[in-house]
Scaffold this motif. Structure first.
Motif, PDB file in Angstrom:
ATOM      1  N   LYS A   1     106.288  -2.478  71.096  1.00 41.72           N
ATOM      2  CA  LYS A   1     105.447  -3.088  72.151  1.00 41.72           C
ATOM      3  C   LYS A   1     105.541  -2.365  73.351  1.00 41.72           C
ATOM      4  O   LYS A   1     104.294  -2.014  74.195  1.00 41.72           O
ATOM      5  N   LYS A   2     106.612  -1.877  73.790  1.00 41.92           N
ATOM      6  CA  LYS A   2     106.582  -0.670  74.900  1.00 41.92           C
ATOM      7  C   LYS A   2     105.982   0.541  74.855  1.00 41.92           C
ATOM      8  O   LYS A   2     104.996   0.902  75.652  1.00 41.92           O
ATOM      9  N   VAL A   3     105.830   0.959  73.510  1.00 40.11           N
ATOM     10  CA  VAL A   3     104.780   2.165  73.408  1.00 40.11           C
ATOM     11  C   VAL A   3     103.602   1.773  73.591  1.00 40.11           C
ATOM     12  O   VAL A   3     102.639   2.466  74.015  1.00 40.11           O
ATOM     13  N   LEU A   4     102.976   0.673  72.704  1.00 38.29           N
ATOM     14  CA  LEU A   4     101.739   0.190  72.852  1.00 38.29           C
ATOM     15  C   LEU A   4     101.234  -0.109  74.230  1.00 38.29           C
ATOM     16  O   LEU A   4     100.088   0.220  74.915  1.00 38.29           O
ATOM     17  N   ASN A   5     102.204  -0.836  75.167  1.00 36.07           N
ATOM     18  CA  ASN A   5     101.811  -0.982  76.477  1.00 36.07           C
ATOM     19  C   ASN A   5     101.644   0.215  77.337  1.00 36.07           C
ATOM     20  O   ASN A   5     100.724   0.420  78.039  1.00 36.07           O
ATOM     21  N   ALA A   6     102.284   1.072  76.937  1.00 41.39           N
ATOM     22  CA  ALA A   6     102.570   2.562  77.888  1.00 41.39           C
ATOM     23  C   ALA A   6     101.086   3.334  77.288  1.00 41.39           C
ATOM     24  O   ALA A   6     100.563   3.823  78.291  1.00 41.39           O
ATOM     25  N   LEU A   7     100.539   3.092  76.108  1.00 44.40           N
ATOM     26  CA  LEU A   7      99.478   3.615  75.613  1.00 44.40           C
ATOM     27  C   LEU A   7      98.080   3.169  76.381  1.00 44.40           C
ATOM     28  O   LEU A   7      97.135   3.591  76.828  1.00 44.40           O
ATOM     29  N   GLN A   8      98.118   1.820  76.377  1.00 46.00           N
ATOM     30  CA  GLN A   8      97.336   1.055  77.015  1.00 46.00           C
ATOM     31  C   GLN A   8      96.995   1.224  78.568  1.00 46.00           C
ATOM     32  O   GLN A   8      96.029   1.237  79.072  1.00 46.00           O
ATOM     33  N   LEU A   9      98.384   1.434  79.255  1.00 37.38           N
ATOM     34  CA  LEU A   9      98.217   1.621  80.617  1.00 37.38           C
ATOM     35  C   LEU A   9      97.673   2.878  81.050  1.00 37.38           C
ATOM     36  O   LEU A   9      97.200   3.276  82.069  1.00 37.38           O
ATOM     37  N   THR A  10      98.015   3.919  80.098  1.00 38.62           N
ATOM     38  CA  THR A  10      97.571   5.105  80.226  1.00 38.62           C
ATOM     39  C   THR A  10      96.067   5.466  79.889  1.00 38.62           C
ATOM     40  O   THR A  10      95.345   6.468  79.644  1.00 38.62           O
ATOM     41  N   GLN A  11      95.263   4.367  79.084  1.00 37.90           N
ATOM     42  CA  GLN A  11      94.105   4.379  78.492  1.00 37.90           C
ATOM     43  C   GLN A  11      94.014   5.357  77.459  1.00 37.90           C
ATOM     44  O   GLN A  11      92.961   5.843  77.296  1.00 37.90           O
ATOM     45  N   VAL A  12      94.901   5.556  76.611  1.00 36.57           N
ATOM     46  CA  VAL A  12      94.900   6.264  75.418  1.00 36.57           C
ATOM     47  C   VAL A  12      94.397   5.394  74.340  1.00 36.57           C
ATOM     48  O   VAL A  12      94.956   4.583  74.188  1.00 36.57           O
ATOM     49  N   THR A  13      93.459   5.987  73.793  1.00 35.10           N
ATOM     50  CA  THR A  13      92.775   5.367  72.525  1.00 35.10           C
ATOM     51  C   THR A  13      93.845   5.314  71.637  1.00 35.10           C
ATOM     52  O   THR A  13      94.302   6.329  70.824  1.00 35.10           O
ATOM     53  N   PHE A  14      94.113   4.360  70.807  1.00 32.88           N
ATOM     54  CA  PHE A  14      95.219   4.032  69.859  1.00 32.88           C
ATOM     55  C   PHE A  14      94.330   3.508  68.618  1.00 32.88           C
ATOM     56  O   PHE A  14      94.128   2.331  68.495  1.00 32.88           O
ATOM     57  N   ASP A  15      94.128   4.391  67.508  1.00 30.10           N
ATOM     58  CA  ASP A  15      93.343   3.758  66.570  1.00 30.10           C
ATOM     59  C   ASP A  15      93.779   4.579  65.303  1.00 30.10           C
ATOM     60  O   ASP A  15      94.583   5.385  65.302  1.00 30.10           O
ATOM     61  N   ASN A  16      93.393   4.027  64.040  1.00 31.94           N
ATOM     62  CA  ASN A  16      93.771   4.590  62.998  1.00 31.94           C
ATOM     63  C   ASN A  16      93.518   6.288  62.741  1.00 31.94           C
ATOM     64  O   ASN A  16      94.319   6.997  62.223  1.00 31.94           O
ATOM     65  N   GLU A  17      92.569   6.812  63.326  1.00 27.75           N
ATOM     66  CA  GLU A  17      92.356   8.139  63.350  1.00 27.75           C
ATOM     67  C   GLU A  17      93.493   8.987  64.112  1.00 27.75           C
ATOM     68  O   GLU A  17      94.127   9.867  63.684  1.00 27.75           O
ATOM     69  N   GLY A  18      93.865   8.211  65.224  1.00 24.61           N
ATOM     70  CA  GLY A  18      94.890   8.760  66.037  1.00 24.61           C
ATOM     71  C   GLY A  18      96.339   8.687  65.473  1.00 24.61           C
ATOM     72  O   GLY A  18      97.051   9.567  65.779  1.00 24.61           O
ATOM     73  N   ILE A  19      96.371   7.796  64.579  1.00 23.57           N
ATOM     74  CA  ILE A  19      97.525   7.640  63.898  1.00 23.57           C
ATOM     75  C   ILE A  19      98.009   8.683  62.774  1.00 23.57           C
ATOM     76  O   ILE A  19      99.173   9.357  62.481  1.00 23.57           O
ATOM     77  N   ARG A  20      96.946   8.818  62.059  1.00 23.66           N
ATOM     78  CA  ARG A  20      96.741  10.032  61.014  1.00 23.66           C
ATOM     79  C   ARG A  20      97.186  11.344  61.385  1.00 23.66           C
ATOM     80  O   ARG A  20      97.573  11.919  60.712  1.00 23.66           O
ATOM     81  N   ARG A  21      96.869  11.727  62.798  1.00 25.33           N
ATOM     82  CA  ARG A  21      97.247  13.087  63.073  1.00 25.33           C
ATOM     83  C   ARG A  21      98.697  13.458  63.386  1.00 25.33           C
ATOM     84  O   ARG A  21      99.489  12.831  63.481  1.00 25.33           O
TER      85      ARG A  21
END
Length: 54
Positions: free
Chosen positions: A34-54
């Motif tokens: 949850k902390k990681v996901l919140n940090a990604l949202q706050l920095t407006q980093v797109t978090f999607d399946n393609e980003g996870i595969r990299r």
């Protein structure tokens, strides 16, 4: 969010302890995620399946 937990239905503490430990680990991982996901949202980093595969 999925709420999967180790099943605790034993009568004595010694039998419950390993399952409580598993649940504590699940709670720590869930909190860290949850902390990681919140940090990604706050920095407006797109978090999607393609980003996870990299």
């Amino acid at each position: 969010m999925i709420s999967q937990r180790a099943y605790i239905n034993q009568k004595n503490q010694a039998a419950r302890e390993p399952f409580e430990t598993i649940n504590a680990h699940i709670d720590r991982w869930r909190s860290a995620t949850k902390k990681v996901l919140n940090a990604l949202q706050l920095t407006q980093v797109t978090f999607d399946n393609e980003g996870i595969r990299r």
